[in-house]
Design a protein around this motif. Structure first.
Motif, PDB file in Angstrom:
ATOM      1  N   ASP A 283       3.349  -2.194   7.891  1.00  0.00           N
ATOM      2  CA  ASP A 283       2.229  -1.181   7.605  1.00  0.00           C
ATOM      3  C   ASP A 283       0.402  -1.427   8.619  1.00  0.00           C
ATOM      4  O   ASP A 283       0.151  -2.421   8.690  1.00  0.00           O
TER       5      ASP A 283
ATOM      6  N   ILE B 183      -2.123  -0.289   6.912  1.00  0.00           N
ATOM      7  CA  ILE B 183      -4.057  -0.336   6.883  1.00  0.00           C
ATOM      8  C   ILE B 183      -4.688  -1.254   7.170  1.00  0.00           C
ATOM      9  O   ILE B 183      -6.030  -1.072   7.314  1.00  0.00           O
TER      10      ILE B 183
ATOM     11  N   VAL C 262      -9.707   7.949   3.310  1.00  0.00           N
ATOM     12  CA  VAL C 262      -8.823   6.622   3.446  1.00  0.00           C
ATOM     13  C   VAL C 262      -7.792   8.176   3.290  1.00  0.00           C
ATOM     14  O   VAL C 262      -7.681   8.106   1.982  1.00  0.00           O
TER      15      VAL C 262
ATOM     16  N   THR D  19      -3.402   8.728   2.249  1.00  0.00           N
ATOM     17  CA  THR D  19      -1.862   7.669   2.817  1.00  0.00           C
ATOM     18  C   THR D  19      -1.190   8.484   2.302  1.00  0.00           C
ATOM     19  O   THR D  19      -1.334   8.479   1.184  1.00  0.00           O
TER      20      THR D  19
ATOM     21  N   GLN E  32       2.596   7.950   1.235  1.00  0.00           N
ATOM     22  CA  GLN E  32       3.573   6.551   1.265  1.00  0.00           C
ATOM     23  C   GLN E  32       4.904   8.089   1.293  1.00  0.00           C
ATOM     24  O   GLN E  32       5.744   7.955   0.906  1.00  0.00           O
TER      25      GLN E  32
ATOM     26  N   ASN F 165       4.249   3.462   5.884  1.00  0.00           N
ATOM     27  CA  ASN F 165       3.400   4.627   5.332  1.00  0.00           C
ATOM     28  C   ASN F 165       2.879   5.293   6.812  1.00  0.00           C
ATOM     29  O   ASN F 165       2.491   4.320   7.480  1.00  0.00           O
ATOM     30  N   THR F 166       2.260   6.472   6.404  1.00  0.00           N
ATOM     31  CA  THR F 166       1.230   7.016   7.575  1.00  0.00           C
ATOM     32  C   THR F 166       0.072   6.726   7.299  1.00  0.00           C
ATOM     33  O   THR F 166      -0.339   7.445   5.773  1.00  0.00           O
ATOM     34  N   TYR F 167      -1.077   6.497   8.299  1.00  0.00           N
ATOM     35  CA  TYR F 167      -2.651   6.696   7.272  1.00  0.00           C
ATOM     36  C   TYR F 167      -3.517   7.591   8.109  1.00  0.00           C
ATOM     37  O   TYR F 167      -3.426   7.742   9.029  1.00  0.00           O
TER      38      TYR F 167
ATOM     39  N   ARG G 265      -5.938   2.374  -5.182  1.00  0.00           N
ATOM     40  CA  ARG G 265      -4.171   2.638  -4.772  1.00  0.00           C
ATOM     41  C   ARG G 265      -3.648   2.342  -5.336  1.00  0.00           C
ATOM     42  O   ARG G 265      -3.361   2.273  -6.275  1.00  0.00           O
TER      43      ARG G 265
ATOM     44  N   ASP H  66       0.846   2.478  -5.952  1.00  0.00           N
ATOM     45  CA  ASP H  66       2.465   2.695  -5.369  1.00  0.00           C
ATOM     46  C   ASP H  66       3.453   3.562  -5.462  1.00  0.00           C
ATOM     47  O   ASP H  66       4.423   4.089  -4.767  1.00  0.00           O
TER      48      ASP H  66
ATOM     49  N   ALA I 167       1.187  10.462  -1.859  1.00  0.00           N
ATOM     50  CA  ALA I 167       0.094  10.563  -1.037  1.00  0.00           C
ATOM     51  C   ALA I 167      -1.132  10.115  -1.918  1.00  0.00           C
ATOM     52  O   ALA I 167      -1.601  10.454  -3.311  1.00  0.00           O
TER      53      ALA I 167
ATOM     54  N   LYS J 203      -4.022  11.534  -6.398  1.00  0.00           N
ATOM     55  CA  LYS J 203      -3.291  10.962  -5.754  1.00  0.00           C
ATOM     56  C   LYS J 203      -2.548  12.114  -6.082  1.00  0.00           C
ATOM     57  O   LYS J 203      -2.396  12.970  -7.342  1.00  0.00           O
TER      58      LYS J 203
END
Lengths: 226, 644
Positions: free
Chosen positions: B32, B34, B44, B46, B48, B95-97, B282, B284, B288, B334
């Motif tokens: 991670d 982050i 930011v 995210t 997922q 994950n990519t951020y 956030r 889960d 995204a 989201k």
């Protein structure tokens, strides 16, 4: 702005899709024995009147400015003023039916060659590039009326430059040419022409796309009874 | 322009890598990244990726037109051929951020990418300028030297730095970096010097000391005409601009490089996980999440001239007040995808001032009577909204004052306030709100057929043309527009006036607009506190007689009445209607693509929920037709359709 107009404008994108946009161009030429005659040119958009009405509510369509009724009337009056100036032309008249969207221009000529002069002058005035040209001639001695038509590939090139929506306008359009004479027609060279029951008139009805693509030649040599 | 170009190029790079991230079968390990994002990041995003991989495999994703096209473009630009996302070396178990961080002089746009196979990754990202390797860290630049890519064995970062215009337009700062200084107070340019820029170095910014131009002696051949002076001025300005551009570009790439190195080498002492505004957003379950802190500030900050001075166009348009008190605190979007639905939920948290205004305006519920005139079986779509006109008109002058009060400088704030008061004085909010209560609904209720006459010709034995009237049928979508109104006196006077002026025609209990140019007939009436406008005469007759039979389920009613704004669109039914009414445009490729695309689409729902805790929530739902398996496959299917 009335509410009705507001609603129409809101729905034009939906509504204008639903209307067809075909039109007719009709050229009627009466030729007398001495070579004089009358011409009536008609553009009939009445089959597309719902579409035309909806488009007239817009300021521009496909990047083209939509003319107002005032603009159209002004253009028609200017056309009449121009045609009146040409040698051998008289009785110039125009009509515009904005309920059914039908426009006509009519005039008389003293000799068939006057028509070629009009075509040339109008082409120059409107800066139309060399394209499809028709010229008319009538020999009083031999009683032969000729329309020479030359297709130019520039027509298709110009058509191809149009946007898809603009091209569509021509897909269902038709061109109708009617020649009427005082004498009986004994022969004509264009097989697509249809002879009237009286035997003194010829009609040629072709899709506009055939003219654009050069598929149809509307030239004709018409031999009248001597 | 320079900054925009940089951002555009970065976005291009980012888009390729994002897509590559969407799939790989290598679930080797999870990491991670982050904690590499600083606590004060203003934006930011995210991705997922593992969540996405559950919906679509790398092989399937590599076979979609969208990804194939990206690979093709990549091959064209870099000469490296990629056939499968598995070949990219990216770690999709993590994950990519992407994020934006800033200080007073520069904003950094960064993409943090986890890597599973360093060799594979290095082979695809190598550029013509090559890779510099030092202590296990590799660095590469985009061919236009606007973005820097740095990676080690486990992760990579792409950074694009955009310099802040305002910072570099300070006299002392401009002089420090050898830039031209533009004094907007007098509209004159005080060129500090002509500078020369040395080649880009990845660690140090070096700008050669600007040589001072020597004073020239009078040249006997010097052309002192106005034209010549103008020409010289133009050349001078262009070269100054080029020089400034080169200096800023060098600064940008160097600072970006330094920032990227820092990100790769260590985690932040204070990372974004310590920012509760971020962490509470956030989720889960989302594939995204996109979070923006103080979006108005971000937006205004992205406009180079904002806040510079009173000549600034954007300041004049937006006003300084808007950014500070009258706007939004945060924005979170989201994206969720499952077997049945693709859903985007956006929370817009407002400042207390904005929330108070919005709360007052959106108190009126939708008139439930509207729902009696909808028939589910023929419904193409609808849009409904409800606000309180009276509250809106009362609050609007204050809103304008707050928003635009500061636009012309403090000296005009009083005039703005007086203008707002005058507007309020002129308007009788109560009377207007009686005419239009504020709730309305527009319904596309199937189709109807309209008979239209046109002129054709018959020909006699000599082909003499005689015009004849013929009739044809046109099929059109039916619309019904309704709004609540309790005003009687003014409207009845207006109708009488319309009839007197031949603009309206009475047809029993309803009226028709008599504009002959109108392509459709439009009818209206007022009944039971509702104004009805429609192009379907039969329906209006039934509504007038009280025997219109609607059909709208309880669930559908609940959906419409629980929101301040709702929207519904049935693409498949609309495609059928378009096909049935329009033969003419079938030849147009684009139109066919559009129809074929919507034929495959599931229903679309949009809803704005009532405000809670100063937060407005918008939801967009797209139902995934069963044959696609899940919403992600469905979305790629739509994209593929549009690309063909």
């Amino acid at each position: 702005m009335t509410f009705a107009r507001f609603v129409q404008i809101c729905f034009l994108p939906v509504i204008s899709f639903c209307f067809s946009s075909c039109f007719q161009f009709i050229e009627e030429v009466n030729v007398r024995s001495n070579g004089s005659g009358d011409v009536k040119l008609t553009i009939n958009l009445s089959q597309s009147k719902s579409k035309v009405a909806s488009l007239l509510l817009l300021d521009s369509v496909n990047g083209h400015k939509v003319p107002t009724e005032k603009d159209i009337r002004k253009y028609m009056n200017e056309a009449v003023t121009d045609i009146k100036k040409y040698q051998g032309i008289s009785n110039v008249a125009q009509s515009l039916d904005m309920k059914n969207y039908i426009a006509t221009i009519s005039f008389s000529f003293t000799d068939v060659s006057n028509l070629n002069n009009i075509i040339r002058k109008l082409t120059e005035k409107n800066k139309i590039k060399s394209s499809n040209f028709a010229s008319y001639s009538y020999d009083k001695q031999t009683k032969v009326f000729k329309r020479d038509y030359q297709y130019s590939s520039e027509t298709k090139a110009e058509y191809n430059k149009l946007k898809a929506d603009d091209k569509n306008v021509f897909k269902t359009a038709t061109y109708t040419s009617i020649f009427r004479f005082e004498e009986t027609i004994t022969a004509n060279s264009n097989k697509l022409s249809k002879m009237s029951p009286s035997g003194k008139a010829l009609m040629l009805n072709v899709p506009a796309m055939d003219l654009i693509n050069g598929k149809t030649n509307i030239s004709n040599n018409i031999q009248l009874a001597k | 322009m320079n900054l925009n170009n940089q951002f555009y190029k970065m976005k291009k790079t980012v888009s390729l890598l994002f897509t590559a991230l969407f799939a790989t079968a290598s679930f080797i390990h999870a990491q991670d990244l982050i904690k590499k994002i600083p606590v004060n990041a203003t934006m930011v995003g995210t991705i997922q990726t593992p969540k996405m991989m559950q919906l679509m495999s790398a092989d399937d994703l590599s076979g979609t037109s969208a990804v194939k096209k990206l690979f093709e473009n990549f091959t064209k630009e870099n000469g490296k051929e990629i056939k499968n996302i598995k070949e990219t070396g990216l770690d999709l178990a993590s994950n990519t951020y992407f994020f934006r961080a800033e200080n007073d002089s520069v904003a950094y746009y960064c993409l943090l990418i986890p890597i599973a196979n360093t060799q594979q990754f290095a082979s695809i990202v190598a550029t013509k300028s090559g890779i510099v390797q030092k202590n296990g860290i590799s660095t590469s630049y985009t061919s236009d030297s606007t973005s820097v890519l740095v990676w080690d064995a486990k992760h990579a970062v792409i950074v694009t730095a955009t310099l802040k215009y305002n910072y570099f337009n300070k006299k002392d700062i401009a002089e420090r970096y050898g830039l031209s200084y533009y004094d907007y107070g007098t509209y004159s340019t005080t060129d500090s010097a002509v500078s020369e820029v040395i080649a880009v170095d990845t660690t140090i910014v070096e700008v050669v000391e600007a040589p001072v131009a020597e004073e020239k002696e009078e040249d006997p051949y010097f052309d002192s005409s106005e034209e010549a002076e103008q020409k010289v001025k133009q050349i001078f300005e262009v070269s100054t601009w080029d020089n400034d551009y080169a200096i800023k570009k060098t600064l940008g790439i160097n600072w970006g490089g330094l920032f990227a190195q820092t990100l790769i080498q260590k985690e932040q002492d204070s990372s974004i996980v310590l920012n509760s505004n971020f962490t509470r957003m956030r989720d889960d379950n989302a594939v995204a999440v996109f979070w923006v802190d103080n979006p108005m500030s971000l937006y205004l900050g992205s406009i180079p001239f904002y806040g510079l001075d009173r000549y600034s166009a954007s300041t004049m348009l937006l006003g300084a007040n808007m950014a500070s008190t009258y706007g939004y605190k945060s924005l979170v979007s989201k994206i969720f995808m499952d077997n049945e639905t693709a859903r985007m939920v956006t929370d817009l948290e407002m400042t207390p001032e904005s929330a108070a205004f919005t709360q007052k305006v959106y108190t009126r519920p939708l008139n439930k009577q509207f729902l009696n005139y909808i028939h589910t079986d023929s419904l193409l779509g609808y849009m409904a909204w409800s606000l309180d006109t009276k509250a809106y008109l009362q609050e609007m002058p204050r809103f304008l004052e707050r928003t635009y009060g500061g636009l012309a400088g403090e000296s005009y704030a009083d005039e703005m306030m007086l203008g707002a008061e005058f507007f309020s004085l002129l308007l009788d909010e109560e009377a207007v709100s009686q005419l239009y209560k504020g709730d309305a609904m527009l319904v596309l209720n199937g189709v109807y057929q309209q008979k239209v006459t046109y002129t054709d010709y018959t020909y006699d034995e000599n082909f003499k043309a005689t015009p004849v009237e013929k009739t044809k049928t046109e099929t059109l979508p039916k619309f019904l527009f309704m709004f609540s109104s309790e005003e009687q006196s003014f409207t009845s006077k207006l109708i009488k006036y319309g009839i007197k002026k031949n603009m309206l025609k009475q047809q029993g209990v309803f009226y028709e607009f008599t504009d002959k140019r109108s392509p459709v007939h439009i009818y209206f009436m007022q009944k039971d506190g509702i104004f009805f406008f429609t192009n379907a005469e039969d329906d209006l007759q039934k509504i007038a007689a009280g025997n219109y039979t609607g059909k709208f389920s309880k669930a559908e009613k609940k959906f419409v009445t629980n929101g301040n704004f709702t929207f519904f669109f049935n693409p498949q039914r609309t495609a059928k209607v378009i096909n049935s009414v329009n033969a003419e445009v079938k030849d147009v490729k684009e139109f066919n693509t559009f129809v074929q695309t919507i034929e495959k689409m599931g229903n679309v729902y949009i809803k704005a929920l009532p405000m809670q805790n100063n937060t407005f929530t918008y939801e967009i739902n797209m139902k995934s037709p069963q044959q696609h398996g899940n919403a992600m496959r469905y979305m790629f299917n739509i994209i593929d359709g549009l690309m063909q």
